[in-house]
Enzyme design. Structure first.
Site, short mmCIF file in Angstrom:
data_model
loop_
_atom_site.label_atom_id
_atom_site.label_comp_id
_atom_site.label_asym_id
_atom_site.label_seq_id
_atom_site.Cartn_x
_atom_site.Cartn_y
_atom_site.Cartn_z
N CYS A 84 0.81 -1.22 0.00
CA CYS A 84 0.00 0.00 0.00
C CYS A 84 0.84 1.27 0.00
O CYS A 84 0.31 2.37 -0.21
CB CYS A 84 -0.95 0.00 1.19
SG CYS A 84 -2.08 -1.40 1.23
N HIS A 343 -8.87 3.65 -2.40
CA HIS A 343 -7.52 3.16 -2.15
C HIS A 343 -7.03 2.23 -3.26
O HIS A 343 -6.85 1.03 -3.05
CB HIS A 343 -7.50 2.45 -0.79
CG HIS A 343 -6.15 2.01 -0.32
ND1 HIS A 343 -4.97 2.60 -0.74
CD2 HIS A 343 -5.80 1.00 0.55
CE1 HIS A 343 -3.96 1.99 -0.14
NE2 HIS A 343 -4.43 1.02 0.62
#
Length: 396
Positions: A84, A343
């Protein structure tokens, strides 16, 4: 002495639910975000000397295929994958090229084309990168799949037990970030919810309800970085934003010290922030706007403490104080954050960079947090990496 690094152009796509835009593959995403960043900088792609392109899910040279939409100039293109934290790792590497004097104009770009639903592993015939992390957490917590909400939810539960933090305090973070996203045309969600809505949404892993969890997303972000000499030669100082501090950390031995918060990156964040504050001469109180990694509301609260916005254990009180939204000391995640903006893993760090650049320029529209002199960015990936970056408007 390291060369100064400036952000001179940023761009991003709207973040979307996976598959929502028919025919929208990662090359089209990269063309959109990259073209926007180049136009923002007022330069052509043939001025770019290197490119660092981040994505988590894709084939080995997807980075080349992505930036070939902008031009075929033979420059080095480096593919980046750091879970991430991929987008901010691409940003970090691009900045390092300029700091070291190896280039004067560099592109950092990130994208992700994701599948709906919870994240899962791609390769099941080999050791999982987070195997040690999950094993360490399993020794102190019940095990639940999918892993991400379990891991961050366990860290939230640990905080509740140690410091008396409440489910309502975590939910207030989700309410805030959804409210912020209403004014962000790039956000995947632009709906406001009441605190009762957030608390009453489907439970994912107690205390985390659905409206406190980031979704899977498609999208892309990009930034053009330049050296001081390039900024001067091309008259870009008026809109340039300087990176005045930046640090990347990976797991320390403390990750496996038996605390859930360190397993999900607390100490990585804390150590990176300490280095950035030392580099920049700025402290937590000097920033007006912060974009941080709120993959789950529990992580936003933990990050308040890791960044030094409050003392360890006081994150819940900080939430209740109202100091992390408009009218408070900091506006945290004016974009809506990961929870509401979305995201797409490879793009997240560069979307954060874009938001903070707009805030520092005064170009954030209804999201503008007043006169912003300094801004802070935080992005993590488990397994692990943390990147913290401090920005100020260029003073020429």
């Amino acid at each position: 002495m390291a060369n100064k690094v400036y952000v001179v152009g940023v761009g991003m796509t709207k973040f979307e639910k996976p598959g929502r835009r028919e025919g929208w593959d990662y090359p089209q995403m990269a063309r959109e975000s990259g073209s926007n960043a180049l136009a923002d900088a007022g330069i052509e792609y043939d001025q770019v000397q290197q490119a660092y392109v981040g994505y988590v899910y894709g084939e080995s040279t997807s980075g080349q295929r992505a930036v070939y939409e902008l031009g075929l100039t033979g420059i080095p293109v480096v593919n980046v994958n750091n879970n991430c934290a991929t987008g901010s790792t691409a940003l970090y590497l691009a900045a390092e090229a300029i700091r070291g004097g190896r280039a004067d104009c560099v592109l950092a770009l990130g994208f992700e084309k994701m599948k709906p639903g919870s994240l899962g592993s791609t390769f099941d015939d080999r050791e999982q990168p987070m195997g040690n992390h999950m094993q360490a957490l399993a020794e102190i917590s019940e095990v639940l799949f999918p892993p991400a909400p379990w891991m961050f939810g366990a860290a939230g539960r640990e905080h509740m037990k140690a410091h008396g933090t409440t489910a309502e305090q975590f939910a207030k973070i989700g309410e805030k970030n959804h409210r912020h996203s209403v004014n962000n045309p790039y956000a995947q969600f632009q709906d406001a919810y009441t605190l009762e809505d957030v608390l009453g949404s489907r439970m994912i892993y107690d205390p985390l309800t659905k409206l406190q969890c980031s979704p899977t997303s498609d999208g892309s972000g990009a930034a053009i970085l330049a050296s001081e000499s390039y900024v001067d030669a091309h008259g870009l100082a008026g809109r340039a934003v300087e990176i005045v501090g930046q640090a990347m950390t990976t797991d320390f031995a403390s990750t496996f010290d038996g605390s859930a918060k360190n397993i999900v990156g607390y100490d990585m964040t804390k150590q990176a922030a300490v280095r950035v504050y030392a580099q920049s001469g700025l402290g937590p109180g000097d920033f007006q706007v912060i974009e941080l990694h709120d993959c789950f509301s529990a992580n936003e609260l933990l990050t308040y403490e890791a960044l030094g916005l409050c003392a360890e254990g006081d994150g819940g009180e900080l939430v209740d104080s109202g100091e992390t939204t408009y009218g408070g000391k900091w506006v945290v995640n004016p974009s809506g954050g990961l929870i509401s903006k979305g995201h797409p893993l490879g793009a997240t760090g560069l979307a954060q960079c874009a938001e903070l650049t707009w805030q520092l320029r005064g170009d954030a529209g209804k999201r503008q947090a007043g006169a912003v002199g300094a801004a802070l960015q935080h992005n993590i990936g488990l397994g692990g990496a943390a990147v913290v970056t401090a920005y100020q408007r260029a003073v020429r």
